[in-house]
Design a protein around this motif. Structure first.
Motif, PDB file in Angstrom:
ATOM      1  N   GLU A 117      11.287  96.217   0.721  1.00 44.90           N
ATOM      2  CA  GLU A 117      11.021  97.803   0.957  1.00 44.90           C
ATOM      3  C   GLU A 117      10.430  98.479  -0.087  1.00 44.90           C
ATOM      4  N   VAL A 118       9.146  99.360  -0.005  1.00 43.68           N
ATOM      5  CA  VAL A 118       8.402  99.768  -0.992  1.00 43.68           C
ATOM      6  C   VAL A 118       8.800 101.464  -1.277  1.00 43.68           C
ATOM      7  N   ALA A 119       8.496 101.902   0.068  1.00 47.53           N
ATOM      8  CA  ALA A 119       8.664 103.116   0.346  1.00 47.53           C
ATOM      9  C   ALA A 119       8.817 103.789   1.603  1.00 47.53           C
ATOM     10  N   THR A 120       9.141 105.069   1.867  1.00 51.31           N
ATOM     11  CA  THR A 120       9.383 105.564   3.239  1.00 51.31           C
ATOM     12  C   THR A 120       8.651 106.849   3.239  1.00 51.31           C
ATOM     13  N   GLN A 121       8.376 107.616   4.305  1.00 51.09           N
ATOM     14  CA  GLN A 121       7.189 108.507   4.589  1.00 51.09           C
ATOM     15  C   GLN A 121       7.591 109.551   3.590  1.00 51.09           C
ATOM     16  N   PRO A 122       6.587 110.396   3.212  1.00 51.80           N
ATOM     17  CA  PRO A 122       5.176 110.429   3.580  1.00 51.80           C
ATOM     18  C   PRO A 122       4.549 109.244   2.229  1.00 51.80           C
ATOM     19  N   LEU A 123       3.915 108.228   3.127  1.00 51.19           N
ATOM     20  CA  LEU A 123       3.139 107.070   2.367  1.00 51.19           C
ATOM     21  C   LEU A 123       1.744 107.531   1.658  1.00 51.19           C
ATOM     22  N   THR A 124       1.425 106.990   0.557  1.00 50.25           N
ATOM     23  CA  THR A 124       0.013 107.510   0.068  1.00 50.25           C
ATOM     24  C   THR A 124      -0.557 106.081  -0.089  1.00 50.25           C
ATOM     25  N   LYS A 125      -1.925 106.247   0.018  1.00 58.18           N
ATOM     26  CA  LYS A 125      -2.678 104.842  -0.079  1.00 58.18           C
ATOM     27  C   LYS A 125      -2.653 104.012  -1.415  1.00 58.18           C
ATOM     28  N   ASP A 126      -2.448 104.738  -2.403  1.00 62.92           N
ATOM     29  CA  ASP A 126      -2.429 104.103  -3.591  1.00 62.92           C
ATOM     30  C   ASP A 126      -1.104 102.909  -3.793  1.00 62.92           C
ATOM     31  N   LEU A 127      -0.181 103.018  -2.711  1.00 65.71           N
ATOM     32  CA  LEU A 127       0.881 102.043  -2.583  1.00 65.71           C
ATOM     33  C   LEU A 127       0.440 100.642  -2.110  1.00 65.71           C
ATOM     34  N   LEU A 128      -0.675 100.696  -1.626  1.00 68.82           N
ATOM     35  CA  LEU A 128      -1.346  99.345  -1.083  1.00 68.82           C
ATOM     36  C   LEU A 128      -2.222  98.819  -2.246  1.00 68.82           C
ATOM     37  N   GLN A 129      -1.790  97.709  -2.592  1.00 68.89           N
ATOM     38  CA  GLN A 129      -2.343  96.765  -3.682  1.00 68.89           C
ATOM     39  C   GLN A 129      -2.915  95.833  -3.163  1.00 68.89           C
ATOM     40  N   SER A 130      -4.526  95.561  -3.611  1.00 67.90           N
ATOM     41  CA  SER A 130      -5.420  94.479  -2.918  1.00 67.90           C
ATOM     42  C   SER A 130      -4.843  93.129  -3.338  1.00 67.90           C
ATOM     43  N   SER A 131      -3.784  93.038  -4.089  1.00 66.23           N
ATOM     44  CA  SER A 131      -3.593  91.519  -4.375  1.00 66.23           C
ATOM     45  C   SER A 131      -2.327  91.196  -3.737  1.00 66.23           C
ATOM     46  N   ASP A 132      -1.910  92.114  -2.601  1.00 62.29           N
ATOM     47  CA  ASP A 132      -0.487  91.713  -1.703  1.00 62.29           C
ATOM     48  C   ASP A 132      -0.984  92.067  -0.416  1.00 62.29           C
ATOM     49  N   CYS A 133       0.058  91.551   0.594  1.00 67.71           N
ATOM     50  CA  CYS A 133       0.054  92.053   2.001  1.00 67.71           C
ATOM     51  C   CYS A 133       1.083  93.114   1.928  1.00 67.71           C
ATOM     52  N   PRO A 182       4.742 111.832  10.134  1.00 68.63           N
ATOM     53  CA  PRO A 182       5.113 110.821   9.050  1.00 68.63           C
ATOM     54  C   PRO A 182       4.442 111.068   7.685  1.00 68.63           C
ATOM     55  N   ALA A 183       3.179 111.647   7.837  1.00 67.24           N
ATOM     56  CA  ALA A 183       2.475 111.779   6.728  1.00 67.24           C
ATOM     57  C   ALA A 183       2.722 112.915   5.737  1.00 67.24           C
ATOM     58  N   GLY A 184       3.872 113.775   6.181  1.00 74.96           N
ATOM     59  CA  GLY A 184       4.461 114.884   5.523  1.00 74.96           C
ATOM     60  C   GLY A 184       3.152 116.130   5.460  1.00 74.96           C
ATOM     61  N   ARG A 185       2.886 116.686   6.963  1.00 77.50           N
ATOM     62  CA  ARG A 185       2.054 117.544   7.001  1.00 77.50           C
ATOM     63  C   ARG A 185       2.371 118.892   6.634  1.00 77.50           C
ATOM     64  N   ASP A 186       1.272 119.796   6.607  1.00 79.61           N
ATOM     65  CA  ASP A 186       1.734 121.152   6.009  1.00 79.61           C
ATOM     66  C   ASP A 186       2.074 121.758   7.317  1.00 79.61           C
ATOM     67  N   PRO A 187       3.465 122.600   7.140  1.00 77.64           N
ATOM     68  CA  PRO A 187       3.866 123.374   8.531  1.00 77.64           C
ATOM     69  C   PRO A 187       2.952 124.668   8.694  1.00 77.64           C
ATOM     70  N   ASN A 188       2.071 124.923   7.975  1.00 81.35           N
ATOM     71  CA  ASN A 188       1.209 126.213   8.103  1.00 81.35           C
ATOM     72  C   ASN A 188       0.077 125.784   8.521  1.00 81.35           C
ATOM     73  N   THR A 189      -0.283 124.629   8.974  1.00 86.09           N
ATOM     74  CA  THR A 189      -1.349 124.265   9.469  1.00 86.09           C
ATOM     75  C   THR A 189      -1.949 125.078  10.621  1.00 86.09           C
TER      76      THR A 189
END
Length: 771
Positions: A218-234, A629-636
């Protein structure tokens, strides 16, 4: 080669009685097809009766599960063949499925719709607890079978399960095939829906053999960010067990790719769990929605930038032309704009509305609440947007009064305005455009005449914007640390007004700062360049101090696909169900729909939606943002739109929006009447036992009003169909009221009621308890 402008999806479907070998072969063929297409497609594993919403959305008239397969020689229904005997169990209200079941009364239940297909005659039987939307979908599916499989040469009859005696000829035909029914119908089967909170919990796992040994962790829980995804892995993304996503990096090894898929399928979830497999650069919209930030290569970035035409960047920045919005509704939606601006403004004073002087339009105080009514023309018809602006320091009574007064203004315009709730500091783009670059937001105080605002005499305003459609000045604490090298600031002191230009601001930003400074202060402006400030400038700010002076952090503008949800209590409990690949026809007049465009959330209110759905939808919109899950702004911003009064900022998200659709769509009752009026049904035979030929296509809800006398309101209001007096049609209860009770309950005479449109009649009946 993957073209990001054209996404591809491959779905492989697993039947409930398919063999393990067949399932494995399907997966192999999908992998081969994926390789042939350069790894660009998103792969979807679909299981019968548990298909993803995206898969079901491809079949607008419904999915039919037919019996048969290899063992039976692929027996199936052929076009224009009439020696048919099958029973279809119809479920769902948006994208329906019809399963071929045993031709027996044992297959029926009280909550669903069933189609008895006899070749030249299709009888639709509606369970007593089925709702109008399910019935309408059943009719559409029956018509699709008639037109697609029978070349239009079949008749359709309707039977309401709660009043079968009203369709004696059709029931006679059903009994000829099914026999006499014995005992009670089975109870309704509840609709399976994913848990709203379950889908909010997301976990990210990496699959890597970089250490020489394959490791899944396990790497992370929400909210996730794209930089967690590394091209060298799945990676595996687990959305609370509701869905599993497999992401394969461009440089991942073959072992990592295989292990990722194996681990995803092997998790302790039902075999019916949806699994999506995708390669880096070919992510699905659903996958991206799970991440707090997601930037595409070449996507435009930055504060104060104007829009770029097209979704892929690499195009020149262009000035915004409001006239283009009318010709291109999709642009209006993307920019959250309607057109340029005109309107009327009120302030809440002593809980009542007080008109604001036009000379102070655009000046908002944090201690006040305002109503801003904006009007524009579309197709020679006036349209309205009503903004409720809530100051950060306004009292709760004023906020409540603002909502109450908004209802009054809405009623004054017969419900036409689109209502937008705006919290201070979260103003939508179109709200900025209304004031043509002259919007000023004061941190506190009030704009009420005669009230002296407490102030030190020194005020500092941060200016952001590049043109008159996106510029605002916001008051910030008058101290040096509030400055930012990338923006323009206005410092208003007792005897002087400074216009401070940060090193990173553009020429357009300086021009807009100069224009709005004339509203802040009538004094001559002293232009100050960063690094050349006079001593008096720092004295006014309480002394020099460090401030944000490094290179601007570009604000990411996420490229997210809009999502549509149906908010309904038609199944007896309130549910939010996502609609994939949505179109205008997916907007259900009986429900409330939630459209999430990321920067804004729209609540679309159907004309026949009940009050409970409307109230629950508003609460759920807030809860939807809170649990995202993306941690949205509640004042949207949450924007309420009513059917028939949709602004371009809403309609632009739909392809080929038809403003006249609502007047041309048929309700279930109208569809039923249309089938009833088809004419006589002839030469329809049921071979065993001897044939029965009805003289007309009969609907079970043909009125018995007038034959059974009248009943008191107490006998008809808020009653279940089985609690009504014998012979009363539950869909036309108003027909059994006396004239006096009719007018008392519904507020109009019978003649006036009949002149109302169908949706309005239904709405009045719902509110009165006659539905």
């Amino acid at each position: 080669f993957f073209d990001p402008a054209r996404s591809t999806d491959i779905h492989y479907w697993i039947g409930n009685t398919s063999s393990q070998d067949e399932q494995g072969s399907a997966a192999i063929y999908v992998t081969q097809m994926d390789s042939f297409l350069g790894g660009s497609p998103v792969q979807h594993r679909e299981v019968q009766s548990c298909e993803s919403a995206k898969f079901r959305s491809y079949f607008k008239n419904g999915l039919i599960y037919k019996k048969g397969g290899v063992a039976s020689g692929f027996q199936h229904v052929e076009t224009n063949v009439y020696n048919i005997r099958r029973l279809l169990h119809v479920k769902g209200t948006k994208n329906v499925t019809a399963t071929e079941v045993e031709v027996s009364w044992n297959s029926f239940n009280s909550g669903d719709v069933f189609l008895l297909d006899m070749g030249k005659m299709i009888v639709q039987w509606n369970g007593p607890q089925s709702n109008r939307q399910e019935k309408l979908k059943g009719v559409l599916l029956a018509q699709d079978i008639r037109d697609r499989e029978r070349g239009g040469r079949a008749q359709i009859g309707l039977v309401e399960g709660g009043s079968e005696e009203d369709g004696p000829e059709l029931m006679k035909m059903m009994r000829a095939v099914l026999g006499q029914r014995a005992g009670q119908l089975r109870d309704a089967i509840p609709d399976d829906q994913p848990d709203f909170y379950q889908t909010a919990h997301v976990r990210l796992y990496s699959v890597s053999d970089a250490s020489g040994k394959l490791v899944v962790q396990e790497v992370a829980t929400q909210p996730l960010t794209k930089d967690l995804l590394q091209s060298s892995d799945c990676f595996i993304v687990d959305q609370g067990g509701a869905a599993i996503f497999v992401w394969k990096g461009k440089h991942a090894t073959k072992e990592e790719r295989h292990a990722a898929l194996s681990n995803a399928v092997a998790k302790n979830y039902p075999t019916t769990t949806n699994v999506e497999v995708m390669c880096e650069g070919a992510e699905s919209a659903t996958f991206k929605q799970l991440f707090k930030s997601w930037m595409e290569k070449g996507q435009t970035q930055g504060l104060g930038k104007t829009y770029s035409v097209g979704k892929i960047a690499k195009v020149d920045q262009a000035k915004f032309d409001v006239m283009e919005l009318h010709a291109r509704p999709e642009l209006a939606a993307q920019q959250r704009m309607v057109d340029d601006a005109s309107g009327e403004i009120w302030r809440i004073e002593n809980l009542e509305l007080q008109e604001v002087s036009p000379s102070t339009y655009g000046q908002f105080y944090g201690g006040d609440c305002y109503l801003v009514l904006y009007s524009y023309m579309r197709s020679s018809q006036p349209q309205y947007i009503l903004y409720m602006w809530l100051g950060r320091h306004a009292t709760q009574d004023e906020i409540t009064a603002c909502a109450y007064q908004a209802v009054n203004v809405d009623n004054r315009y017969n419900g036409a305005p689109v209502q937008v709730r705006v919290t201070m500091g979260k103003e939508p783009r179109h709200f900025l455009a209304i004031f043509k670059g002259k919007l000023i937001i004061y941190e506190g105080g009030t704009g009420r005449p005669g009230v002296v605002n407490t102030s030190t005499g020194v005020r500092l305003f941060q200016v952001r914007g590049t043109d008159e459609f996106n510029t605002q000045a916001t008051e910030v604490p008058p101290r040096s640390s509030s400055l930012n090298s990338n923006d323009v600031f206005i410092l208003k002191a007792d005897n002087v007004c400074y216009l401070w230009y940060g090193k990173g601001c553009s020429g357009d930003e300086r021009e807009m700062g100069k224009a709005i400074s004339d509203v802040v202060s009538r004094q001559d402006k002293q232009i100050v360049m960063e690094g050349q400030e006079p001593a008096q400038f720092w004295v006014a700010l309480g002394g020099k101090a460090p401030y944000a002076s490094d290179k601007r952090f570009e604000k990411e503008t996420p490229l997210y696909t809009p999502r549509l949800f149906e908010c309904s209590n038609q199944t007896g409990r309130f549910l939010m169900t996502e609609v994939q690949d949505f179109a205008q026809e997916d907007l259900d007049e009986d429900d409330v729909m939630l459209l999430d465009t990321w920067e804004e959330v729209f609540l679309w209110i159907g004309n026949s939606a009940n009050q409970y759905e409307t109230q629950e939808a508003s609460k759920s919109a807030v809860e939807y943002l809170r649990t995202h899950p993306a941690g949205r702004d509640p004042n949207t911003p949450i924007i309420t739109v009513k059917q028939g009064y949709e602004p371009p900022t809403f309609t632009g998200w739909f392809s080929a929006w038809d403003p006249h659709k609502w007047s041309g769509g048929l309700s279930y009752e109208e569809m039923k009447q249309k089938l009833r009026d088809v004419g006589s049904v002839s030469q329809i035979t049921v071979p065993t036992p001897p044939s029965f030929i009805p003289s007309t296509t009969v609907s079970a809800s043909q009125s018995s009003a007038g034959n059974s006398g009248t009943y008191s309101p107490e006998q008809l209001l808020n009653k279940n169909p089985n609690e009504l007096p014998a012979g009363v049609d539950p869909n036309r209860r108003e027909a059994y009221l006396s004239d006096a009770d009719f007018e008392s309950v519904l507020g109009s005479s019978r003649a006036d009621f009949q002149r109302l449109p169908k949706w309005r009649q239904s709405d009045l009946k719902k509110k009165a308890g006659l539905f």
